[in-house]
Design an enzyme around this catalytic site. Structure first.
Site, PDB file in Angstrom:
ATOM      1  N   ASP A  13       0.834  -1.206   0.000  1.00  0.00           N
ATOM      2  CA  ASP A  13       0.000   0.000   0.000  1.00  0.00           C
ATOM      3  C   ASP A  13       0.870   1.258   0.000  1.00  0.00           C
ATOM      4  OD1 ASP A  13      -2.396   1.351  -0.017  1.00  0.00           O
ATOM      5  OD2 ASP A  13      -2.721   1.216   2.141  1.00  0.00           O
ATOM      6  N   HIS A  30       2.540   3.252  -9.055  1.00  0.00           N
ATOM      7  CA  HIS A  30       2.346   1.824  -9.332  1.00  0.00           C
ATOM      8  C   HIS A  30       3.550   1.237 -10.074  1.00  0.00           C
ATOM      9  CE1 HIS A  30      -1.561   2.130  -7.676  1.00  0.00           C
ATOM     10  NE2 HIS A  30      -2.110   2.785  -8.673  1.00  0.00           N
ATOM     11  N   LEU A 124      11.274 -20.188  -4.309  1.00  0.00           N
ATOM     12  CA  LEU A 124      10.268 -19.344  -3.651  1.00  0.00           C
ATOM     13  C   LEU A 124       8.996 -19.386  -4.495  1.00  0.00           C
ATOM     14  CD1 LEU A 124       9.752 -16.727  -1.591  1.00  0.00           C
ATOM     15  CD2 LEU A 124       9.919 -15.511  -3.736  1.00  0.00           C
TER      16      LEU A 124
HETATM   17  C1  IPE Z   1      -5.516  -2.884  -0.480  1.00  0.00           C
HETATM   18  O1  IPE Z   1      -5.146  -1.554  -0.590  1.00  0.00           O
HETATM   19  C2  IPE Z   1      -5.428  -3.559  -1.808  1.00  0.00           C
HETATM   20  C3  IPE Z   1      -4.083  -3.728  -2.360  1.00  0.00           C
HETATM   21  C4  IPE Z   1      -2.967  -3.435  -1.750  1.00  0.00           C
HETATM   22  C5  IPE Z   1      -4.014  -4.300  -3.678  1.00  0.00           C
HETATM   23  P1  IPE Z   1      -6.219  -0.391  -0.752  1.00  0.00           P
HETATM   24  O2  IPE Z   1      -5.456   0.873  -0.768  1.00  0.00           O
HETATM   25  O3  IPE Z   1      -7.104  -0.671  -1.909  1.00  0.00           O
HETATM   26  O4  IPE Z   1      -7.084  -0.554   0.579  1.00  0.00           O
HETATM   27  P2  IPE Z   1      -8.026   0.460   1.344  1.00  0.00           P
HETATM   28  O5  IPE Z   1      -9.079   0.902   0.382  1.00  0.00           O
HETATM   29  O6  IPE Z   1      -7.175   1.612   1.786  1.00  0.00           O
HETATM   30  O7  IPE Z   1      -8.557  -0.321   2.507  1.00  0.00           O
HETATM   31  C1  IPE Z   2      -1.463   0.211  -3.418  1.00  0.00           C
HETATM   32  O1  IPE Z   2      -1.253   1.572  -3.409  1.00  0.00           O
HETATM   33  C2  IPE Z   2      -1.659  -0.346  -4.804  1.00  0.00           C
HETATM   34  C3  IPE Z   2      -3.035  -0.797  -5.084  1.00  0.00           C
HETATM   35  C4  IPE Z   2      -4.008  -0.834  -4.217  1.00  0.00           C
HETATM   36  C5  IPE Z   2      -3.303  -1.263  -6.431  1.00  0.00           C
HETATM   37  P1  IPE Z   2      -2.460   2.597  -3.420  1.00  0.00           P
HETATM   38  O2  IPE Z   2      -2.797   2.908  -4.842  1.00  0.00           O
HETATM   39  O3  IPE Z   2      -3.590   2.099  -2.592  1.00  0.00           O
HETATM   40  O4  IPE Z   2      -1.799   3.865  -2.749  1.00  0.00           O
HETATM   41  P2  IPE Z   2      -2.469   4.876  -1.721  1.00  0.00           P
HETATM   42  O5  IPE Z   2      -3.054   4.072  -0.600  1.00  0.00           O
HETATM   43  O6  IPE Z   2      -3.507   5.615  -2.497  1.00  0.00           O
HETATM   44  O7  IPE Z   2      -1.331   5.752  -1.290  1.00  0.00           O
HETATM   45 MG    MG Z   3      -4.135   2.329  -0.641  1.00  0.00          MG
END
Ligand code: IPE
Ligand code: IPE
Ligand code: MG
Length: 228
Positions: A13, A30, A124
């Site tokens: 995240d 990303h 792995l």
């Molecule tokens: C969880 O992250 C999903 C992934 C890391 C792929 P999100 O950023 O989507 O989760 P929420 O919405 O903050 O809970």
């Molecule tokens: C995690 O990073 C990647 C996915 C959920 C695909 P985020 O895109 O959720 O990044 P934040 O939480 O907005 O910083």
């Molecule tokens: Mg996120």
């Protein structure tokens, strides 16, 4: 050894926040996140971790703006095959976790090819959770048992219908970027996992972070409801 870290799960995240802090579009976060994944896989190999499950796209992430979803699907289509397959040289076996529904055909093709080409590797196992949701995983498993005529379920039966039932339950679930929630990740198998939350944003993770994570895990005492 009792608390050997066999299976690590990561909620990757903070890509969006990383990009925003640099004045870049979320998509740049990303792309950088994919680089971290490669470093983290190397770190997991160095730390002798056998299974690594990474949360790439949740069943809820379809709610994001169309452009961001399209970018992520393109990453899975164009990048995973080349980048992750290259990890095959390190002995990484790639497996998919999640629903195939809604995933673009092109993405599935590349992912399936990656799975196929790495299937004999055994250093792995990297489980990519794409279009994955914990509720969806349990519902799909139970529905498949219903279709086969079962009137009652057990834990073992439910687990036997998961996408990769041979992969043992996750020992340690870690999340980057400070949020302290599961966001529908590994609901069933997290019943007795340990949890770790780290402020560092996902694009800043590297091999060294996995060393830190492993050391943190080794400090835990796992009791599974019993006494030690
Ligand atoms: C969880 O992250 C999903 C992934 C890391 C792929 P999100 O950023 O989507 O989760 P929420 O919405 O903050 O809970
Ligand atoms: C995690 O990073 C990647 C996915 C959920 C695909 P985020 O895109 O959720 O990044 P934040 O939480 O907005 O910083
Ligand atoms: Mg996120």
């Amino acid at each position: 050894m009792d608390n050997e870290l066999v299976h690590l799960g990561i909620i990757m995240d903070g890509n969006g926040r990383w990009a925003k802090a640099k004045g870049l579009p979320r998509t740049a976060g990303h792309l950088e996140g994919l680089k971290s994944l490669k470093k983290v896989v190397r770190g997991a190999i160095n730390e002798n971790i056998r299974y690594l499950t990474v949360y790439c796209f949740s069943t809820e992430n379809w709610k994001r703006p169309e452009e961001e979803v399209r970018y992520l699907m393109a990453l899975f289509t164009n990048k995973i095959y080349g980048e992750i397959r290259a990890l095959g040289e390190l002995g990484v076996q790639v497996r998919l976790l999640g629903s195939r529904d809604r995933l673009p055909e092109k993405a599935l093709e590349g992912l399936d090819r990656t799975v196929q080409e790495t299937k004999d590797n055994d250093r792995l196992t990297l489980q990519l959770a794409i279009n994955y949701g914990g509720y969806d995983e349990i519902i799909r498993a139970v529905n498949s048992l219903i279709r086969d005529g079962y009137k009652e379920v057990t834990c073992d039966l439910i687990r036997s219908r998961f996408d990769n039932p041979d992969i043992p339950p996750v020992d340690f679930i870690v999340r980057s970027a400070g949020e302290q929630r599961l966001s529908n990740f590994l609901l069933f198998d997290s019943g007795y996992s340990e949890f770790g939350f780290y402020d560092k944003l996902w694009p800043d993770w590297d091999e060294e972070m996995i060393h830190v994570v492993k050391q943190d895990y080794l400090k835990r005492t796992r009791k599974f409801g019993g006494l030690v």
